[in-house]
Design an enzyme around this catalytic site. Structure first.
Site, short mmCIF file in Angstrom:
data_model
loop_
_atom_site.label_atom_id
_atom_site.label_comp_id
_atom_site.label_asym_id
_atom_site.label_seq_id
_atom_site.Cartn_x
_atom_site.Cartn_y
_atom_site.Cartn_z
N ASP A 268 -8.32 -9.18 4.06
CA ASP A 268 -8.09 -8.08 5.00
C ASP A 268 -9.14 -8.01 6.10
O ASP A 268 -10.04 -7.18 6.03
CB ASP A 268 -8.07 -6.76 4.22
CG ASP A 268 -7.58 -5.61 5.09
OD1 ASP A 268 -7.08 -5.87 6.19
OD2 ASP A 268 -7.70 -4.45 4.65
N GLU B 75 0.83 -1.21 0.00
CA GLU B 75 0.00 0.00 0.00
C GLU B 75 0.86 1.26 0.00
O GLU B 75 0.64 2.19 0.78
CB GLU B 75 -0.95 0.00 1.20
CG GLU B 75 -1.93 -1.16 1.17
CD GLU B 75 -3.00 -1.11 2.26
OE1 GLU B 75 -2.72 -0.59 3.34
OE2 GLU B 75 -4.11 -1.61 1.99
N GLU C 39 -12.41 -2.45 12.45
CA GLU C 39 -12.40 -1.72 11.20
C GLU C 39 -13.53 -2.15 10.27
O GLU C 39 -14.19 -1.33 9.65
CB GLU C 39 -11.04 -1.93 10.49
CG GLU C 39 -11.01 -1.34 9.09
CD GLU C 39 -9.66 -1.52 8.39
OE1 GLU C 39 -8.73 -2.07 8.99
OE2 GLU C 39 -9.57 -1.09 7.23
O1 GCW Z 1 -6.88 -3.07 6.69
C1 GCW Z 1 -6.10 -2.20 5.94
C2 GCW Z 1 -6.44 -0.88 6.50
C3 GCW Z 1 -5.30 0.10 6.53
C4 GCW Z 1 -4.11 -0.60 7.17
C5 GCW Z 1 -3.73 -1.78 6.30
C6 GCW Z 1 -2.60 -2.58 6.91
C7 GCW Z 1 -2.44 0.33 8.60
O2 GCW Z 1 -7.53 -0.36 5.81
O3 GCW Z 1 -5.71 1.19 7.29
O4 GCW Z 1 -3.02 0.27 7.34
O5 GCW Z 1 -4.82 -2.65 6.17
O6 GCW Z 1 -2.90 -3.52 7.62
O7 GCW Z 1 -1.45 -2.27 6.68
#
Ligand code: GCW
Length: 692
Positions: A339, A266, A367
């Protein structure tokens, strides 16, 4: 006048005695009795242990308790042996843990026979996604307890220290022994001396409670703050820079735990920016930490904008590197391949990397499960994950056994949870969110305890004696167990499945609106947006059917699982319905196990989820007299919001998918109450900043 003043004082005192803001978590000490503690050794950790016993003893009044530090091979790490009047351990920390166990059992009424309790994982770590300006990524309980912005950002106040101490105590009471103090999306400034000084101060407060501090580091730090031209891990100056930095850290924090790294993920920098591998990057850091006993936790959360199924990418990238990592590197893998969704199958990396240490990363912060609005007890989800059989080394190769050292020889073992802690008085936002912090600690300590037991303990420790009922007579206790403990526990145990049902049942995943991973957005796909950041990529709904085909005819994601799982998931007769649309694209009229069409089954799940939350509202309203006013009202309000959200989820998803299925919502189900256009419009307005 005097009487009025007295009255006011009396009222204030009564309020302060009875008000429960949740700050004491599961550590409310009720009516302790005198106890005599005997221990020859003295140290800060041992005196904490004594103090805890004296403040919380609920055994026989005037009893004597022996604390014995003595090497015993049956006791591992910071484990301990307890019975009603003694605690024995190899380490001082083991004594402290034993004390918490004894007190918990006294308070919950659990039996105390002679027993050895050993930890499942060596390192039980919270990951704080806290930024240096005090904000928290995916945090829903206020600002950071460690960092803040402003002129006094680096001043250490008594209030800070008290909070850190309370935090440390809460963690130690459930066996957590590590904390990563900053976000994995790390700032390079974390490694400046100014920040490290603050880490030193935090570490000093956490130390007596046995909690090691760790830091997330940015891979490009050598170039960004070290004045070097590159951060290439194979460049000797870069390696030297890290060695020097690590030395500086250990001079401030002698028991520093190590680094956590999000690299080439990311948009974060990493070794691939220099044509190097994850192993090159991780090993370079591991070499710097090794002389001091530090570890590297290197995250496997990677996926690029390629055409490859996102669920397959971490495996594709990491499997070829198996065997190349140093023994103080641990690959940190999220529980599922995508995720932190409300439900995912386990990531196929578990058990598959046989020559590399792998640790699970769970998400305690909600989240994807309704932030601090939804009541979601996550223990059943983690239990499901830890007990999943990978079959990698034959039947019974559960994720837990593949990661805790029982199957593979490994120098370290660890588990991490992304924390849900902030400055809110009750630490976690939703009063029930504390149960997830608690559950993470309990499962990290003992991965085979059942969610039911965890819920039982937590409810007793958190709520007992806070309602309008009088002192505990036998009748009262029976009444409490029947009318409070039991319905509330059932609600907790059902809460995660209810969320799966009203958000994304039958294996659907990632169909959130762009609005902070909270509300529904199955339609959301702006032009030009990366496909794997949009819900249609995940649900694949069209006029023929719905679901992501990960069988051999699709992305072959099933191919990453060990037999017999590969066949179990591929074969429609054996694929668990909970993962149906995770692995298959199926026609709308596909017959499910209930005999209903897939479309109808979806409708029943969505509707069932909504009904379930309404039922939770009834459960909660009924227990009013057993809980203090503040928490009663707080939870009641949040359940109302959750009920409305559930309805939005159901209507948004069903009305949107109906455009493809062209089938009616079964007539015995409640009719949709929103118009799809309204929900889409509402969401568009809410979405300020697009967040994938
Ligand atoms: O779940 C996603 C999240 C991001 C997070 C990323 C990760 C810290 O939306 O906010 O960043 O994963 O785990 O690196």
């Amino acid at each position: 006048m005097k009487t009025i003043v007295h009255l006011v004082i009396f009222v204030l005192v009564s309020i302060s005695v009875y008000a429960e803001d949740g700050h004491n978590l599961w550590l409310r000490r009720l009516n302790p009795k005198p106890v005599n503690v005997v221990c020859i050794k003295n140290s800060s950790t041992v005196s904490l242990a004594k103090q805890e016993l004296q403040n919380g003893w609920m055994g026989e009044a005037g009893a004597s308790v022996n604390l014995v530090i003595k090497t015993d091979k049956a006791i591992r790490g910071d484990g301990f042996r307890i019975n009603a009047n003694s605690i024995q351990a190899n380490t001082e920390l083991g004594i402290l843990y034993g004390v918490y166990e004894l007190l918990r059992r006294q308070q919950t009424g659990e039996a105390i026979q002679e027993e050895i309790c050993n930890p499942s994982y060596e390192r039980r770590i919270l990951n704080h996604w806290d930024n240096l300006d005090g904000s928290i990524e995916r945090g829903y309980a206020g600002q950071s307890i460690f960092w803040r912005k402003g002129n006094d950002a680096y001043t250490i106040t008594e209030t800070d220290k008290t909070l850190w101490q309370e935090y440390a105590r809460a963690n130690a009471s459930i066996g957590i022994n590590g904390a990563v103090l900053n976000n994995v999306n790390a700032s390079q400034l974390m490694l400046t001396n100014e920040c490290l000084q603050r880490v030193k101060a935090i570490a000093e407060v956490l130390r007596p409670y046995g909690i090691k501090t760790y830091l997330s580091v940015k891979f490009s730090s050598p170039a960004q703050i070290g004045g070097l031209k590159t951060s290439d891990p194979l460049n000797p100056e870069v390696a030297q820079w890290w060695k020097d930095k690590v030395k500086e850290i250990y001079s401030l924090i002698p028991d520093f735990g190590g680094f956590l790294v999000k690299a080439n993920s990311e948009g974060q920098p990493g070794p691939q920016d220099f044509g190097r591998t994850h192993a090159d990057g991780a090993n370079m850091l591991a070499n710097a930490l090794n002389p001091f006993g530090g570890i590297v936790m290197w995250r496997a959360f990677v996926y690029s904008a390629s055409d490859e199924d996102r669920a397959k990418q971490a495996y594709l990238e990491f499997m070829p590197l198996d065997g190349q990592f140093r023994d103080n590197v641990i690959i940190q893998v999220k529980n599922g391949p995508i995720d932190f969704q409300p439900r995912e199958p386990f990531s196929p990396l578990f058990g598959a990397m046989k020559k590399t240490t792998v640790m699970p990363e769970l998400q305690i912060t909600q989240e994807y499960l309704g932030h601090s609005v939804h009541l979601a007890f996550l223990s059943p989800m983690w239990e499901e994950f830890l007990q999943s059989d990978t079959y990698q080394e034959g039947a019974g190769s559960t994720v837990a056994r593949c990661t805790d050292g029982r199957i593979f020889p490994q120098k370290h073992s660890a588990i991490a949870g992304v924390a849900n802690i902030g400055l809110d008085a009750n630490w976690c936002g939703h009063p029930f969110a504390q149960a997830n912090w608690y559950a993470f600690g309990r499962l990290a300590w003992n991965s085979s305890i059942r969610s039911e037991q965890i819920a039982d303990e937590w409810i007793k420790l958190t709520f007992e004696g806070t309602g309008n009922t009088n002192e505990a007579t036998l009748d009262q206790t029976m009444d409490w167990n029947l009318n409070f403990l039991s319905p509330v526990k059932q609600m907790m145990l059902d809460s995660r499945e209810a969320i799966v049902d009203f958000m994304m049942p039958l294996g659907l995943h990632h169909i959130f609106s762009a609005n902070g991973h909270y509300g529904p957005g199955p339609w959301w796909a702006p032009k030009g947006m990366r496909k794997d950041w949009t819900p249609p990529y995940y649900h694949q709904a069209d006029s023929l059917g719905i679901g992501f085909d990960r069988t051999e005819s699709g992305s072959n994601g099933v191919g990453q699982y060990h037999e017999p799982l590969r066949s179990v998931f591929t074969n429609l007769a054996t694929c668990p319905e909970a993962y149906l649309l995770w692995f298959h694209h199926l026609p709308w009229d596909y017959k499910t196990k209930s005999g209903r069409t897939l479309w109808s089954e979806l409708c029943y799940h969505y509707d069932g989820g909504v009904q379930q939350i309404r039922h939770f509202q009834q459960v909660w309203d009924r227990i009013e007299r057993y809980v203090d006013r503040d928490r009663f009202v707080d939870v009641q309000k949040r359940l109302r919001d959750q009920s409305l959200n559930a309805l939005e989820w159901k209507d948004a998803c069903l009305l949107y998918f109906q455009k493809f299925s062209r089938m009616p919502v079964p007539y015995d189900l409640e009719r949709p109450m929103y118009n799809l256009d309204y929900l889409i419009e509402k969401d568009t307005k809410r979405v300020g900043v697009y967040h994938h």
